[in-house]
Design a protein around this motif. Sequence first.
Motif, PDB file in Angstrom:
ATOM      1  N   UNK A 131       0.622  -1.180  -0.264  1.00 31.46           N
ATOM      2  CA  UNK A 131      -0.269   0.046  -0.106  1.00 31.46           C
ATOM      3  C   UNK A 131       0.730   0.957   0.220  1.00 31.46           C
ATOM      4  N   UNK A 132       1.114   2.374  -1.104  1.00 32.08           N
ATOM      5  CA  UNK A 132       1.578   3.577  -0.899  1.00 32.08           C
ATOM      6  C   UNK A 132       0.282   4.708  -0.736  1.00 32.08           C
ATOM      7  N   UNK A 133       1.183   5.488  -0.134  1.00 34.90           N
ATOM      8  CA  UNK A 133       0.127   6.684   0.262  1.00 34.90           C
ATOM      9  C   UNK A 133       0.427   7.595  -0.174  1.00 34.90           C
ATOM     10  N   UNK A 134      -0.554   8.747  -0.495  1.00 35.42           N
ATOM     11  CA  UNK A 134       0.101   9.746  -1.149  1.00 35.42           C
ATOM     12  C   UNK A 134      -0.909  11.155  -0.719  1.00 35.42           C
ATOM     13  N   UNK A 135      -0.490  12.445  -0.836  1.00 36.05           N
ATOM     14  CA  UNK A 135      -1.652  13.281   0.178  1.00 36.05           C
ATOM     15  C   UNK A 135      -1.535  14.890  -1.501  1.00 36.05           C
ATOM     16  N   UNK A 136      -2.634  15.315  -1.264  1.00 32.59           N
ATOM     17  CA  UNK A 136      -3.072  16.276  -1.882  1.00 32.59           C
ATOM     18  C   UNK A 136      -2.597  17.639  -1.476  1.00 32.59           C
ATOM     19  N   UNK A 137      -1.806  18.086  -2.739  1.00 31.98           N
ATOM     20  CA  UNK A 137      -1.353  19.624  -2.017  1.00 31.98           C
ATOM     21  C   UNK A 137      -1.539  20.724  -1.475  1.00 31.98           C
ATOM     22  N   UNK A 138      -3.706  20.874  -1.609  1.00 30.34           N
ATOM     23  CA  UNK A 138      -4.442  21.469  -1.415  1.00 30.34           C
ATOM     24  C   UNK A 138      -5.137  20.554  -0.576  1.00 30.34           C
ATOM     25  N   UNK A 139      -5.210  20.471  -0.004  1.00 27.93           N
ATOM     26  CA  UNK A 139      -6.526  19.319   1.069  1.00 27.93           C
ATOM     27  C   UNK A 139      -7.651  20.167   1.183  1.00 27.93           C
ATOM     28  N   UNK A 140      -7.887  21.688   1.899  1.00 29.08           N
ATOM     29  CA  UNK A 140      -9.047  22.392   1.678  1.00 29.08           C
ATOM     30  C   UNK A 140      -9.691  22.577   0.607  1.00 29.08           C
ATOM     31  N   UNK A 141      -9.393  21.827  -0.967  1.00 27.08           N
ATOM     32  CA  UNK A 141      -9.963  21.788  -2.002  1.00 27.08           C
ATOM     33  C   UNK A 141     -10.695  20.703  -2.403  1.00 27.08           C
TER      34      UNK A 141
END
Length: 372
Positions: A29-39
């Motif tokens: 499993x690989x995880x990654x986040x959005x650079x602007x999680x508020x949008x």
Amino acid sequence: MIRHRLTRSVLLAPLALLLVTGVRAEEATSTIKFSNPSQPGTIKISLGRGDLHVQGTDTDEVAVKSEANTQDGKQRKDGLRVISAASSFALTEKENVITLDAASLDGAKSNADFQLTVPRNTMVVVQNSWGGDITCAGISGDIEINSMRGEIQLDDIAGGVVVGTMNGEIRATISELREGKPLSFTSMNGEVVLRVPENTRANVRLRTQNGSVLTDFEESALVTKAEAAPGFTSHRGRFGFTSKDGKVLTAEIQDAIREATQLSATAVKEALEAVKQGLEEARLNTDEARRQVDKARRDIDRARRDADRDQQAALPKPPAPPAPPKNAVTPMAPKLPIPTISGGKLVTGTLNGGGPEISVSTMNGDVVLRKK
């Protein structure tokens, strides 16, 4: 000797099966986040061959589970950095767009399945070049899917949808149909089944070449009409002009079209009178009559062009699309365009008085609109 070899083969077979099963069951499993999680973010998925399951959850990151390896861009012990590998996929993020690129996997020889969990409001764009089953569930963002073959299943969807496949059934359950969020489903070969809440308000356009259009909505809720020639429609015994999108025009617009037609008919009549006059003069002056006939023909052509222009001018102009928000992300254009389906059986109408557009087309298969 033969018995000894047979016994050894029988003993080794389960061990080999266990080893193979162990390799296939090993997933990372690989995880990654959005650079602007508020949008709301967008995830673009490119697959070679394999099944895909995307689940929307209450999370702030994207998790990808697969048997394939991830290209992390890190240096190996020998100092080399992997840019591309036959059995790996790339997972990157830029400007609130996450890209999962598994198209480099050898889709003609092997497949790699993917299971993703994403925030519910994520826009999901999928391009599947070879084929595989695709499932999306719990997504309130827009969905765009383009696949070569395989079944497409959508569950608990509340955003706009554009789905196209060359070969495969499409089954979708919509939890909410929102204003400005149309639904479009196209399959060249396969049944399309769409379930919507009973109180859904929509304009529907259902087409099939070799199949039936079916529904369990009552006639009082789903009011349909049969289309005849383009630009003309019949509805419960009444006839009238229609616009290009199949909507019945208002009485004022129809009167304007009739007036323009009468004016153009008058011009054509005058041109025909000139032709007649030219033919009569042909007995006295052949050259002059030829010029009169040529002029009359030009007048007829001009009158016809004027008639076409007048009718087009009388038609309502489609409203200009609203300007996208500054932070809006333009959906990725499909790389495998699904041919436009025309002809066949076409049913148009309104559901509970009309609303956002629902368009369903298939070449071979039934089109089913059901209550959720």
